[in-house]
Design a protein around this motif. Structure first.
Motif, PDB file in Angstrom:
ATOM      1  N   ALA A 186      -8.242  13.512  -7.111  1.00 40.21           N
ATOM      2  CA  ALA A 186      -8.803  14.139  -5.908  1.00 40.21           C
ATOM      3  C   ALA A 186      -9.584  13.127  -5.068  1.00 40.21           C
ATOM      4  N   ALA A 187     -10.299  12.219  -5.719  1.00 41.89           N
ATOM      5  CA  ALA A 187     -11.066  11.203  -4.988  1.00 41.89           C
ATOM      6  C   ALA A 187     -10.127  10.254  -4.244  1.00 41.89           C
ATOM      7  N   VAL A 188      -9.043   9.843  -4.883  1.00 43.51           N
ATOM      8  CA  VAL A 188      -8.076   8.961  -4.223  1.00 43.51           C
ATOM      9  C   VAL A 188      -7.407   9.701  -3.069  1.00 43.51           C
ATOM     10  N   ARG A 189      -7.017  10.955  -3.309  1.00 44.88           N
ATOM     11  CA  ARG A 189      -6.388  11.754  -2.244  1.00 44.88           C
ATOM     12  C   ARG A 189      -7.309  11.862  -1.034  1.00 44.88           C
ATOM     13  N   SER A 190      -8.587  12.112  -1.285  1.00 42.72           N
ATOM     14  CA  SER A 190      -9.564  12.254  -0.212  1.00 42.72           C
ATOM     15  C   SER A 190      -9.639  10.987   0.626  1.00 42.72           C
ATOM     16  N   GLU A 191      -9.645   9.837  -0.013  1.00 40.33           N
ATOM     17  CA  GLU A 191      -9.762   8.574   0.720  1.00 40.33           C
ATOM     18  C   GLU A 191      -8.480   8.222   1.458  1.00 40.33           C
ATOM     19  N   LEU A 192      -7.345   8.526   0.870  1.00 43.59           N
ATOM     20  CA  LEU A 192      -6.093   8.296   1.595  1.00 43.59           C
ATOM     21  C   LEU A 192      -6.051   9.186   2.834  1.00 43.59           C
ATOM     22  N   ASP A 193      -6.423  10.450   2.666  1.00 46.64           N
ATOM     23  CA  ASP A 193      -6.440  11.378   3.804  1.00 46.64           C
ATOM     24  C   ASP A 193      -7.388  10.901   4.890  1.00 46.64           C
ATOM     25  N   ALA A 194      -8.571  10.438   4.493  1.00 45.90           N
ATOM     26  CA  ALA A 194      -9.593  10.015   5.453  1.00 45.90           C
ATOM     27  C   ALA A 194      -9.171   8.791   6.252  1.00 45.90           C
ATOM     28  N   THR A 195      -8.192   8.040   5.749  1.00 42.26           N
ATOM     29  CA  THR A 195      -7.739   6.838   6.449  1.00 42.26           C
ATOM     30  C   THR A 195      -6.379   7.049   7.123  1.00 42.26           C
ATOM     31  N   GLY A 196      -6.009   8.308   7.312  1.00 35.97           N
ATOM     32  CA  GLY A 196      -4.761   8.617   8.007  1.00 35.97           C
ATOM     33  C   GLY A 196      -3.529   8.528   7.140  1.00 35.97           C
ATOM     34  N   ASN A 197      -3.711   8.452   5.833  1.00 38.33           N
ATOM     35  CA  ASN A 197      -2.582   8.300   4.911  1.00 38.33           C
ATOM     36  C   ASN A 197      -2.333   9.571   4.103  1.00 38.33           C
ATOM     37  N   ARG A 198      -2.374  10.693   4.797  1.00 40.27           N
ATOM     38  CA  ARG A 198      -2.229  12.016   4.178  1.00 40.27           C
ATOM     39  C   ARG A 198      -0.905  12.177   3.430  1.00 40.27           C
ATOM     40  N   HIS A 199       0.136  11.501   3.886  1.00 39.76           N
ATOM     41  CA  HIS A 199       1.455  11.678   3.272  1.00 39.76           C
ATOM     42  C   HIS A 199       1.746  10.654   2.173  1.00 39.76           C
ATOM     43  N   ALA A 200       0.797   9.764   1.905  1.00 41.15           N
ATOM     44  CA  ALA A 200       1.008   8.759   0.854  1.00 41.15           C
ATOM     45  C   ALA A 200       0.930   9.434  -0.512  1.00 41.15           C
ATOM     46  N   PRO A 201       1.988   9.362  -1.311  1.00 47.40           N
ATOM     47  CA  PRO A 201       1.960   9.963  -2.642  1.00 47.40           C
ATOM     48  C   PRO A 201       1.099   9.148  -3.604  1.00 47.40           C
ATOM     49  N   ILE A 202       0.711   9.791  -4.690  1.00 51.86           N
ATOM     50  CA  ILE A 202      -0.113   9.142  -5.710  1.00 51.86           C
ATOM     51  C   ILE A 202       0.644   9.165  -7.036  1.00 51.86           C
ATOM     52  N   GLN A 203       0.650   8.026  -7.702  1.00 47.73           N
ATOM     53  CA  GLN A 203       1.133   7.949  -9.080  1.00 47.73           C
ATOM     54  C   GLN A 203      -0.088   7.716  -9.956  1.00 47.73           C
ATOM     55  N   VAL A 204      -0.135   8.380 -11.103  1.00 47.66           N
ATOM     56  CA  VAL A 204      -1.316   8.368 -11.956  1.00 47.66           C
ATOM     57  C   VAL A 204      -0.970   7.807 -13.328  1.00 47.66           C
ATOM     58  N   GLY A 205      -1.753   6.824 -13.762  1.00 52.23           N
ATOM     59  CA  GLY A 205      -1.654   6.319 -15.122  1.00 52.23           C
ATOM     60  C   GLY A 205      -2.834   6.857 -15.913  1.00 52.23           C
ATOM     61  N   PHE A 206      -2.582   7.345 -17.110  1.00 54.22           N
ATOM     62  CA  PHE A 206      -3.656   7.885 -17.938  1.00 54.22           C
ATOM     63  C   PHE A 206      -3.267   7.789 -19.402  1.00 54.22           C
ATOM     64  N   GLY A 207      -4.230   7.985 -20.270  1.00 56.21           N
ATOM     65  CA  GLY A 207      -3.998   7.950 -21.709  1.00 56.21           C
ATOM     66  C   GLY A 207      -5.327   7.889 -22.425  1.00 56.21           C
ATOM     67  N   TRP A 208      -5.295   7.927 -23.741  1.00 57.81           N
ATOM     68  CA  TRP A 208      -6.531   7.809 -24.494  1.00 57.81           C
ATOM     69  C   TRP A 208      -6.251   7.181 -25.834  1.00 57.81           C
ATOM     70  N   LEU A 248      -2.994  -0.387   8.870  1.00 62.88           N
ATOM     71  CA  LEU A 248      -2.698   0.349   7.637  1.00 62.88           C
ATOM     72  C   LEU A 248      -3.029   1.834   7.744  1.00 62.88           C
ATOM     73  N   ALA A 249      -3.723   2.238   8.793  1.00 66.05           N
ATOM     74  CA  ALA A 249      -4.008   3.664   8.985  1.00 66.05           C
ATOM     75  C   ALA A 249      -2.668   4.381   9.158  1.00 66.05           C
TER      76      ALA A 249
END
Length: 181
Positions: free
Chosen positions: A119-141, A94-95
């Protein structure tokens, strides 16, 4: 993927619809894999999830090589650092092979808080060789009950998150404003 993905049976039966614009291309694997309550045995295991993710990713790519299998994460679950690193440690293939991630920033009620989650998710993806993996974010309140946010403040919150993440260097390629809150 076989039914609603590109070339799926749904599109064969409904050939009047534009498959190129409407077909599902992103598949969230499981539901918040790092959250104990999401697992049938009550214990989120990075190794178990990695195995499920790898199998799902292979099956999805077999049907549609252009589709993406998204790692599903929850802000309230096991730490991203622990979970993503243990996933890749248990399945070294998966790296560099994670297609993307969806993260639910459910307990973040401010733009800086949502940005820290991303930023925390990006950091961990980068650290595992997944720098190009995009992130989708769910949020609300919440709109009612304890801690509810007034509508004007809520609108501002959504605007700030959308504007900031669109300009960040975290590889965000989608936002999902949670309507249930």
């Amino acid at each position: 993927a076989e039914r609603y993905g590109r070339g799926g049976t749904f599109w064969l039966r409904n050939n009047h619809l534009d498959e190129s614009q409407l077909a599902v291309r992103d598949y969230e694997v499981w539901d918040r894999g790092n959250l104990n309550l999401s697992w049938w045995d009550g214990s989120a295991s990075a190794a178990e999830y990695a195995s499920a993710y790898a199998q799902a990713r292979t099956a999805i790519h077999r049907v549609d090589p252009g589709a993406r299998a998204l790692v599903s994460l929850d802000q309230g679950g096991l730490s991203y650092a622990t979970f993503v690193r243990e996933m890749v440690a248990s399945r070294p293939e998966l790296a560099g092979q994670i297609d993307g991630a969806f993260v639910l920033a459910a307990t973040s009620s401010s733009e800086p808080a949502v940005q820290r989650v991303v930023a925390a998710v990006r950091s961990e993806l980068d650290a595992t060789g997944n720098r190009h993996a995009p992130i989708q974010v769910g949020f609300g309140w919440y709109t009612s009950g304890p801690g509810a946010m007034p509508e004007a403040e809520r609108a501002s919150f959504y605007n700030l998150v959308a504007n900031r993440l669109a300009r960040s260097d975290c590889g965000v390629d989608g936002l999902l404003a949670k309507s249930w809150v």
